[in-house]
Design a protein around this motif. Structure first.
Motif: not given
Length: 150
Positions: A27-32, A97-101, A143-150
């Motif tokens: 994600t945008c909080d890590g290595e992206d 560009a990784g998850p970055c909600p 498809q594969l669904m994953g979740l993310y929040s900061h």
């Protein structure tokens, strides 16, 4: 999208399970960097794969984070890789560009399409151009669904 018979592909990742949180690293909080993906049950006639990662919960609607086409019919996409021709994501970049909600928990769909053709589009093409070329050539999808929040 197409009129062809469409088989179901099995999509998984060694980084996270379906419906679970995507690791910070991706994600945008890590290595992206993109997670590795495993692809099973490819139709025999598969000429190429298209990979689209999107967030349907984004404020502006279906936001594309990664767009890749002309991926050879492989069963494993390496972490931190560019397995094919990379297109323009909705951030305006030609990369993952990784998850970055902005707010809350969002769903991220890693979709793989098996096609009976190569798209042969230029790098940097956008999702509309890719969808147009894919039409009537999709022979499998998963498809594969994953979740993310900061």
């Amino acid at each position: 999208m197409g009129t062809n018979v469409c088989e179901t592909l099995q999509i998984s990742s060694p980084s996270f399970s379906a419906g679970d949180n995507i690791p910070k690293k991706h994600t945008c909080d890590g290595e992206d960097i993109n997670p590795a993906l495993e692809i099973g049950d490819l139709p025999e006639e598969t000429k190429s794969l298209v990979l689209i990662v999107n967030d349907p919960d984004a404020p502006n609607g279906n936001w594309v984070h990664w767009l890749v086409w002309d991926v050879p019919p492989i069963h494993f996409i390496q972490e931190n890789s560019s397995p094919g021709t990379v297109g323009m994501n909705d951030f305006g970049y030609i990369n993952y560009a990784g998850p970055c909600p902005s707010l809350g928990t969002h769903r991220y769909f890693f979709r793989v399409y098996a096609l009976d053709i190569d798209l042969n589009l230029s790098s940097g093409s956008n999702k509309e151009q890719v969808y147009l070329q894919m039409e009537n050539h999709i022979i499998g999808t998963g498809q594969l669904m994953g979740l993310y929040s900061h």
